[in-house]
Design a protein around this motif. Structure first.
Motif, PDB file in Angstrom:
ATOM      1  N   THR A  56       0.868  -1.155  -0.034  1.00 40.41           N
ATOM      2  CA  THR A  56       0.188  -0.067  -0.110  1.00 40.41           C
ATOM      3  C   THR A  56       0.779   1.405  -0.116  1.00 40.41           C
ATOM      4  OG1 THR A  56      -0.081   0.017   2.432  1.00 40.41           O
ATOM      5  CG2 THR A  56      -1.614  -1.049   1.181  1.00 40.41           C
ATOM      6  N   ALA A  57       0.177   2.481  -0.346  1.00 38.42           N
ATOM      7  CA  ALA A  57       1.128   3.647  -0.435  1.00 38.42           C
ATOM      8  C   ALA A  57       1.842   3.980   0.983  1.00 38.42           C
ATOM      9  CB  ALA A  57       0.072   4.838  -0.700  1.00 38.42           C
ATOM     10  N   PRO A  58       1.064   3.819   2.138  1.00 40.63           N
ATOM     11  CA  PRO A  58       1.749   4.111   3.291  1.00 40.63           C
ATOM     12  C   PRO A  58       3.113   3.118   3.625  1.00 40.63           C
ATOM     13  CG  PRO A  58      -0.534   4.268   3.737  1.00 40.63           C
ATOM     14  CD  PRO A  58      -0.338   3.732   2.441  1.00 40.63           C
ATOM     15  N   GLN A  59       2.777   1.803   3.263  1.00 39.56           N
ATOM     16  CA  GLN A  59       3.837   0.855   3.429  1.00 39.56           C
ATOM     17  C   GLN A  59       5.080   1.382   2.490  1.00 39.56           C
ATOM     18  OE1 GLN A  59       1.633  -2.835   2.383  1.00 39.56           O
ATOM     19  NE2 GLN A  59       1.277  -3.476   4.613  1.00 39.56           N
ATOM     20  N   GLN A  60       4.604   1.726   1.216  1.00 37.43           N
ATOM     21  CA  GLN A  60       5.990   2.132   0.358  1.00 37.43           C
ATOM     22  C   GLN A  60       6.613   3.468   1.055  1.00 37.43           C
ATOM     23  OE1 GLN A  60       4.488   2.829  -3.492  1.00 37.43           O
ATOM     24  NE2 GLN A  60       3.743   0.418  -3.778  1.00 37.43           N
ATOM     25  N   ALA A  61       5.808   4.299   1.550  1.00 39.27           N
ATOM     26  CA  ALA A  61       6.381   5.251   2.133  1.00 39.27           C
ATOM     27  C   ALA A  61       7.412   5.221   3.241  1.00 39.27           C
ATOM     28  CB  ALA A  61       5.324   6.645   2.454  1.00 39.27           C
ATOM     29  N   PHE A  62       6.653   4.342   4.269  1.00 39.80           N
ATOM     30  CA  PHE A  62       7.427   3.859   5.263  1.00 39.80           C
ATOM     31  C   PHE A  62       8.649   3.109   5.092  1.00 39.80           C
ATOM     32  CE2 PHE A  62       8.221   0.647   9.063  1.00 39.80           C
ATOM     33  CZ  PHE A  62       8.446   1.835   9.859  1.00 39.80           C
ATOM     34  N   SER A  63       8.692   2.224   4.001  1.00 37.57           N
ATOM     35  CA  SER A  63       9.930   1.498   3.473  1.00 37.57           C
ATOM     36  C   SER A  63      10.748   2.653   3.032  1.00 37.57           C
ATOM     37  CB  SER A  63       9.469   0.689   2.393  1.00 37.57           C
ATOM     38  OG  SER A  63       8.516  -0.495   2.743  1.00 37.57           O
ATOM     39  N   GLY A  64      10.221   3.629   2.183  1.00 35.69           N
ATOM     40  CA  GLY A  64      11.357   4.581   1.744  1.00 35.69           C
ATOM     41  C   GLY A  64      11.906   5.424   2.990  1.00 35.69           C
ATOM     42  N   LEU A  65      11.322   5.543   3.967  1.00 41.85           N
ATOM     43  CA  LEU A  65      11.873   6.254   5.066  1.00 41.85           C
ATOM     44  C   LEU A  65      12.866   5.414   5.655  1.00 41.85           C
ATOM     45  CD1 LEU A  65      11.946   8.486   7.215  1.00 41.85           C
ATOM     46  CD2 LEU A  65       9.919   7.235   8.524  1.00 41.85           C
ATOM     47  N   LEU A  66      12.634   4.035   6.031  1.00 41.93           N
ATOM     48  CA  LEU A  66      13.538   3.265   6.424  1.00 41.93           C
ATOM     49  C   LEU A  66      14.927   3.113   5.567  1.00 41.93           C
ATOM     50  CD1 LEU A  66      11.242   0.192   7.908  1.00 41.93           C
ATOM     51  CD2 LEU A  66      12.430   2.121   9.298  1.00 41.93           C
ATOM     52  N   ALA A  67      14.671   2.920   4.316  1.00 43.48           N
ATOM     53  CA  ALA A  67      15.700   2.934   3.592  1.00 43.48           C
ATOM     54  C   ALA A  67      16.553   4.225   3.445  1.00 43.48           C
ATOM     55  CB  ALA A  67      15.310   2.510   2.083  1.00 43.48           C
ATOM     56  N   TRP A  68      16.097   5.190   3.467  1.00 43.14           N
ATOM     57  CA  TRP A  68      16.616   6.667   3.655  1.00 43.14           C
ATOM     58  C   TRP A  68      17.549   6.561   4.754  1.00 43.14           C
ATOM     59  CZ3 TRP A  68      16.985  10.811   6.951  1.00 43.14           C
ATOM     60  CH2 TRP A  68      17.814  11.901   6.316  1.00 43.14           C
ATOM     61  N   ALA A  69      16.916   6.229   6.061  1.00 43.88           N
ATOM     62  CA  ALA A  69      17.554   6.162   7.280  1.00 43.88           C
ATOM     63  C   ALA A  69      18.855   5.294   7.180  1.00 43.88           C
ATOM     64  CB  ALA A  69      16.711   5.893   8.465  1.00 43.88           C
ATOM     65  N   LEU A  70      18.667   4.101   6.537  1.00 41.41           N
ATOM     66  CA  LEU A  70      19.541   3.151   6.322  1.00 41.41           C
ATOM     67  C   LEU A  70      20.811   3.673   5.686  1.00 41.41           C
ATOM     68  CD1 LEU A  70      20.650  -0.061   6.956  1.00 41.41           C
ATOM     69  CD2 LEU A  70      19.246  -0.413   4.605  1.00 41.41           C
ATOM     70  N   TYR A 196       8.216   5.081  -7.924  1.00 38.34           N
ATOM     71  CA  TYR A 196       8.635   5.550  -6.646  1.00 38.34           C
ATOM     72  C   TYR A 196       7.851   6.732  -5.992  1.00 38.34           C
ATOM     73  CZ  TYR A 196      13.443   3.774  -7.889  1.00 38.34           C
ATOM     74  OH  TYR A 196      14.419   2.832  -7.932  1.00 38.34           O
ATOM     75  N   GLN A 197       6.615   6.742  -6.442  1.00 33.91           N
ATOM     76  CA  GLN A 197       5.693   7.840  -6.324  1.00 33.91           C
ATOM     77  C   GLN A 197       5.749   8.087  -4.700  1.00 33.91           C
ATOM     78  OE1 GLN A 197       1.943   7.455  -7.667  1.00 33.91           O
ATOM     79  NE2 GLN A 197       1.004   9.387  -6.943  1.00 33.91           N
ATOM     80  N   HIS A 198       5.274   6.880  -3.787  1.00 36.70           N
ATOM     81  CA  HIS A 198       5.271   7.080  -2.299  1.00 36.70           C
ATOM     82  C   HIS A 198       6.685   6.552  -1.610  1.00 36.70           C
ATOM     83  CE1 HIS A 198       0.931   7.090  -3.201  1.00 36.70           C
ATOM     84  NE2 HIS A 198       1.031   6.015  -4.017  1.00 36.70           N
ATOM     85  N   PHE A 199       7.329   5.692  -2.347  1.00 39.27           N
ATOM     86  CA  PHE A 199       8.652   5.160  -1.656  1.00 39.27           C
ATOM     87  C   PHE A 199       9.632   6.428  -1.627  1.00 39.27           C
ATOM     88  CE2 PHE A 199      12.889   3.755  -2.055  1.00 39.27           C
ATOM     89  CZ  PHE A 199      12.922   2.624  -1.028  1.00 39.27           C
ATOM     90  N   GLY A 200       9.666   7.313  -2.515  1.00 38.87           N
ATOM     91  CA  GLY A 200      10.561   8.228  -2.751  1.00 38.87           C
ATOM     92  C   GLY A 200      10.399   9.530  -1.782  1.00 38.87           C
ATOM     93  N   LYS A 201       9.295   9.722  -1.305  1.00 36.90           N
ATOM     94  CA  LYS A 201       8.668  10.932  -0.774  1.00 36.90           C
ATOM     95  C   LYS A 201       9.449  11.318   0.543  1.00 36.90           C
ATOM     96  CE  LYS A 201       3.837  11.406  -2.331  1.00 36.90           C
ATOM     97  NZ  LYS A 201       2.466  11.548  -2.008  1.00 36.90           N
ATOM     98  N   PRO A 202       9.814  10.313   1.314  1.00 38.47           N
ATOM     99  CA  PRO A 202      10.629  10.725   2.598  1.00 38.47           C
ATOM    100  C   PRO A 202      11.790  11.305   2.016  1.00 38.47           C
ATOM    101  CG  PRO A 202       9.425   8.599   2.752  1.00 38.47           C
ATOM    102  CD  PRO A 202       9.361   9.091   1.561  1.00 38.47           C
ATOM    103  N   ALA A 203      12.762  10.794   1.176  1.00 35.43           N
ATOM    104  CA  ALA A 203      14.040  11.188   0.623  1.00 35.43           C
ATOM    105  C   ALA A 203      13.834  12.447   0.040  1.00 35.43           C
ATOM    106  CB  ALA A 203      14.597   9.978  -0.570  1.00 35.43           C
ATOM    107  N   LEU A 204      12.819  12.938  -0.608  1.00 37.75           N
ATOM    108  CA  LEU A 204      12.576  14.388  -1.379  1.00 37.75           C
ATOM    109  C   LEU A 204      12.144  15.278  -0.131  1.00 37.75           C
ATOM    110  CD1 LEU A 204      12.051  16.069  -3.555  1.00 37.75           C
ATOM    111  CD2 LEU A 204       9.669  15.143  -3.715  1.00 37.75           C
ATOM    112  N   VAL A 205      11.455  14.669   0.877  1.00 41.18           N
ATOM    113  CA  VAL A 205      11.276  15.730   1.896  1.00 41.18           C
ATOM    114  C   VAL A 205      12.288  16.167   2.566  1.00 41.18           C
ATOM    115  CG1 VAL A 205       9.991  15.997   4.114  1.00 41.18           C
ATOM    116  CG2 VAL A 205       8.695  15.106   2.092  1.00 41.18           C
ATOM    117  N   ALA A 206      13.198  15.078   2.897  1.00 44.66           N
ATOM    118  CA  ALA A 206      14.444  15.439   3.779  1.00 44.66           C
ATOM    119  C   ALA A 206      15.518  16.154   3.112  1.00 44.66           C
ATOM    120  CB  ALA A 206      15.102  14.169   4.022  1.00 44.66           C
ATOM    121  N   PHE A 207      15.431  15.945   1.505  1.00 45.97           N
ATOM    122  CA  PHE A 207      16.452  16.986   0.881  1.00 45.97           C
ATOM    123  C   PHE A 207      15.856  18.276   0.730  1.00 45.97           C
ATOM    124  CE2 PHE A 207      17.590  18.285  -3.394  1.00 45.97           C
ATOM    125  CZ  PHE A 207      19.191  18.657  -3.321  1.00 45.97           C
TER     126      PHE A 207
END
Length: 317
Positions: A56-70, A196-207
Motif C-alpha cells: 500500500t502507499a503508506p507501506q511504500q512510504a514507510f519503506s522509503g523512510l527506513l531505506a533513507w535512514a539506513l 517511486y511515487q510513495h517510496f521516494g517521498k521521505p527522501a524528497l522531503v528530507a532533501f
C-alpha cells in the motif's frame, strides 16, 4: 555548538574550501570512478528489493523512510568516527568536500549540450541529457531539449556547487557530503517516477529541508542587476511553479533573460503538466553559454561572501 564552530574555523576551514575548489577544477574525479556513482547504483539496487509494488502507499512510504535512514544515519556515524581518527583534520575535510563538489561535471555537461544544440543534433542532446535527468528525453523536440538543458544547467550548479558550499560553511565536510548524498537519494528515488511515487517521498522531503536555504539565498543573489519588471514577474510566476524550493531560482533566471521554461515533462510514460514560466525565447546554445557565464560570476560572488563570513566568524565578530 559554539566550541565546535570555533574549532572548525580555527582548523583552516577557509583554506580547505579554496584548496578543494582548486583541486577539483584541476584534477576532477572521473564520473565512473566517483563514489557517488556507486552510491546511486546501491540506492537503486536497495529500492528494487524493498519497494514492493504490491504494498500500500503508506507501506511504500514507510519503506522509503527506513531505506533513507539506513543510508544516511550510518554514513553520518562513520564519517564522525573517521573524523576523530584522521591524521590531519584539514586533509579529512578536504577529501569530503572534494567528494561532494561537482563544478567540473556541470561545466562538462553544459559544453556537451551547447555543442549538440548548436548543431541541432537532437539525438546527441537527448542522449547527453538523459544521463543527468529522470525525465524521458526521447520525445523532446529541439524546443523541449533547450528548455530541459537550461533548467538542468541552473539546478546542477545551484545544488552541486552552491548547496555543497553552503553546508560546508555550516557543518564542514561532513555537512557538505551528507547534503550531496541526500540529493542523490532524492534523485534516484524521485517521486516523479511512478514506481517511486510513495517510496521516494521521505527522501524528497528530507532533501528539500536541506536544499531550501541555499536555493533561496542563491535565487536572491542571481536577481542582483535584474530589472524591477523581471523581479515582479518572477515573484508572480513562482506561485504557479510546482516545486516551492526551486521556484524562485528558475523563475528568476527565466524572467531575467526572457527565456521560456516549464511545460509538459514525461516520466516513465507519464506526462506531468508544469506551469510555463519566463518569457517567449526558447533557450538555444547561445543562451546556455550566457547562463553558464552568469552563474559562474554569481558563484564567484557567493565564494567571496562566504569567505568573508567565515573569516569574520574565525575572528570572533
Amino acid at each position: 555548538m559554539n566550541s565546535f564552530l570555533e574549532s572548525f574555523y580555527a582548523n583552516g576551514a577557509l583554506l580547505v574550501m579554496w584548496g578543494a575548489l582548486i583541486f577539483h577544477l584541476l584534477i576532477p574525479i572521473p564520473q565512473s570512478a566517483h563514489p557517488i556513482y556507486y552510491w546511486r547504483r546501491l540506492a537503486i539496487a536497495v529500492a528494487g528489493k524493498v519497494n514492493q509494488p504490491t504494498s500500500t502507499a503508506p507501506q511504500q512510504a514507510f519503506s522509503g523512510l527506513l531505506a533513507w535512514a539506513l543510508f544516511i544515519l550510518p554514513t553520518i556515524a562513520v564519517l564522525l568516527a573517521m573524523q576523530s581518527l584522521a591524521w590531519q583534520a584539514q586533509f579529512y575535510q578536504l577529501a569530503l568536500l572534494l567528494l561532494a563538489l561537482d563544478w567540473r561535471g556541470n561545466e562538462t555537461l553544459t559544453q556537451l549540450l551547447i555543442r549538440g544544440l548548436s548543431k541541432e543534433d537532437k539525438a546527441y542532446v537527448r542522449t547527453t541529457l538523459q544521463t543527468s535527468v529522470n525525465r524521458e528525453t526521447s520525445p523532446l523536440s529541439l524546443i523541449g531539449l533547450g528548455k530541459a538543458s537550461a533548467e538542468t544547467l541552473i539546478l546542477g550548479y545551484s545544488r552541486r556547487v552552491i548547496g555543497v558550499l553552503f553546508w560546508y560553511g555550516l557543518l564542514g565536510g561532513i555537512g557538505a557530503l551528507i547534503y550531496r548524498l541526500a540529493m542523490e537519494l532524492a534523485r534516484s528515488w524521485s517521486p516523479a517516477q511512478p514506481h517511486y511515487q510513495h517510496f521516494g517521498k521521505p527522501a524528497l522531503v528530507a532533501f528539500s529541508l536541506l536544499d531550501a536555504a541555499p536555493q533561496k539565498l542563491f535565487a536572491l543573489l542571481i536577481m542582483i542587476g535584474a530589472s524591477r519588471q523581471s523581479i515582479t514577474s518572477a515573484i508572480e510566476q513562482s506561485r504557479t511553479w510546482h516545486n516551492p524550493i526551486t521556484n524562485w531560482l528558475l523563475c528568476g533566471y527565466a524572467n531575467k533573460f526572457g527565456l521560456s521554461f516549464g511545460g509538459p515533462a514525461m516520466y516513465d510514460s507519464t506526462k506531468y503538466q508544469r506551469a510555463r514560466i519566463g518569457g517567449k525565447i526558447v533557450p538555444s546554445a547561445y543562451h546556455l553559454a550566457v547562463l553558464q557565464k552568469d552563474i559562474a560570476w554569481r558563484i564567484y560572488i557567493w565564494l567571496m561572501l562566504q569567505s568573508t563570513i567565515m573569516m569574520m566568524i574565525h575572528k570572533g565578530f
